[in-house]
Design a protein around this motif. Structure first.
Motif: not given
Lengths: 223, 247
Positions: A59, A89, A91, A93, A95-99, A101, A106, A143-144, A157, B129, B153, B200, B204, B207, B211
């Motif tokens: 990266l 890897l 991370f 945070d 929130d950086d990893q999960l995107f 829904p 994921d 995100y919840n 993940t 989605f 997103r 951010r 993301v 990340a 993967r």
């Protein structure tokens, strides 16, 4: 010692790296990581621990020196594609990893990228959730989730890609003791796994790693 | 968090396969956009209102969305009647109101309202989605689908950064007033929001690379079209075809 264990799987030779507007983070930095090793990485804030992980994953690009991973020199983006499929890897945070829904999507993202078919992916998904004690989380919205849950799902993940080596960046930070204990158990019940863990949690490192390296002023040494 | 309020209900349209809905909405929009017969257009508006009723959405929220669109259309009503050439129906000082202009503005009003209503009834009853997946299943180019997905997103990301920063202001007793301090703070807020969202989004993306992301999304859940979906699609398409045939 077997042949495979003699050869370092991650090898940094005389590596230099610098961020813009900062002094060298690494200068003539050398480091070897062998298969089967479980090491902890400590050091002051800003000593380059996370940078080391990001260099391994491609990266960030070094300004000089050589990176060898799985016996091949890794230079350009394409070289790192294979690395990313075999090293996971986590991370700092979540929130950086999960995107995606949902948790299921994921976790499935990695295996699908590895071109696993649907049945395999669903099987991996189920196994991963069970291993990490997340069964029933499939349809939760990422995100919840609570912070601790997000961290566990992030680990899931990475886990789902069945990596040979794990790089965990502060996996225990802000987690309660129960969840930390869970992670210790998960790691210790998979003795074949190699990993590097960045952490300031001495108790956690003692329970999960064989030796600890200290990063200081762009150098790394065993303590 | 940005709420997709309309997608949470339960109705015939909520259960319908999103692929069918996208195709029908597209077909409807094209037909309405190119047609200029009043009977067809009033018919289209009628169908659109009927669709919203079938979708069982909250009237208040539907109206509030329509108001946004119609505020733009209102500007057209201010301009068009005065700028067309033709028979004057009324003279206002040196300005003449022209019948052609009124007709044209009315045409645009009906068209845009019917298209928006159908969009609300058909598209917004699916989650973003599901729509993204549906577009992928309809073989839209990957790049377009990704653009759509990431726009959503990252609007979300920017929004959550905004909330965080705003909370940081609030807990230190910030009250917006008409002074330089307030303007400066807001300027910082906006700048910081953009910088942080950009960072951010980069993290993301990293990340995702870690993967094994190589520019293609693979879907986990496939849609299964039921016979009912197919039938509903045929019925809706025939209704729209009927509009064209109206005298």
């Amino acid at each position: 010692m077997k042949e495979i264990e003699k050869e370092a799987v991650i090898k940094f030779v005389d590596l230099s790296f610098t961020y813009p507007s900062r002094d060298y983070i690494f200068k003539k930095f050398s480091f070897n990581f062998f298969k089967g090793e479980r090491i902890g990485l400590v050091g002051l804030n800003g000593s380059g621990k996370t940078t080391l992980f990001h260099l391994i994953m491609g990266l960030l690009n070094p300004s000089g020196g050589k990176i060898e991973i799985f016996g091949k020199e890794r230079k350009v983006e394409n070289d790192f594609m294979e690395v990313r499929e075999r090293i996971g890897l986590l991370f700092q945070d979540p929130d950086d990893q999960l995107f995606s829904p949902t948790v299921a999507e994921d976790i499935a993202f990695g295996p699908l990228n590895l071109r696993k078919n649907h049945q395999e992916t669903k099987k991996i998904l189920k196994e991963t959730l069970e291993t990490l004690g997340l069964a029933g989380f499939e349809d939760r919205i990422t995100y919840n989730l609570s912070y601790g849950e997000k961290r566990l799902v992030s680990l899931a993940t990475v886990w789902a890609m069945q990596p040979e080596i794990l790089l965990l960046d502060e996996p225990t930070i802000w987690l309660d003791e129960g969840t930390i204990e869970k992670i210790v158990q998960i790691l210790n019940s998979h003795p074949h796994l190699s990993y590097i863990i960045i952490s300031h949690d001495k108790k956690f490192l003692k329970e999960t790693t064989n030796c600890i390296y200290l990063m200081d002023n762009g150098k790394i040494r065993k303590i | 968090m940005i709420k997709e309020k309309f997608s949470e209900g339960d109705s015939l349209f909520h259960r319908l396969d999103p692929r069918v809905k996208i195709i029908v909405a597209l077909f409807f929009s094209v037909i309405v956009a190119v047609s200029d017969k009043y009977t067809s257009l009033w018919g289209a508006l009628f169908l659109a209102v009927a669709a919203v009723i079938v979708a069982r959405l909250r009237t208040k929220e539907v109206i509030s969305r329509l108001l946004v669109v119609n505020s733009f259309i209102f500007l057209l009503w201010l301009m068009l009647p005065f700028t067309f050439q033709g028979e004057r129906v009324y003279t206002l000082g040196s300005l003449g109101i022209c019948q052609e202009g009124i007709k044209y503005a009315l045409l645009i009003t009906i068209k845009s309202n019917s298209i928006i209503l159908v969009g609300i009834a058909l598209l917004s009853t699916s989650s973003i989605f599901n729509l993204v997946h549906a577009l992928r299943h309809l073989h839209l180019p990957d790049k377009l689908v990704q653009l759509f997905f990431f726009t959503y997103r990252y609007i979300h990301t920017i929004h959550s950064e905004y909330i965080r920063l705003n909370n940081a202001l609030k807990i230190r007793g910030f009250k917006p007033q008409t002074n330089l301090h307030t303007y400066k703070t807001y300027a910082y807020l906006v700048a910081m929001m953009l910088v942080r969202s950009y960072d951010r989004s980069k993290r993301v993306y990293n990340a995702m690379l870690c993967r094994g992301f190589k520019g293609k999304f693979w879907t986990l859940n496939h849609f299964v079209s039921k016979k009912a979906d197919f039938a509903a699609g045929i019925v809706m398409i025939s209704c729209i075809m009927g509009l064209v045939l109206l005298p």
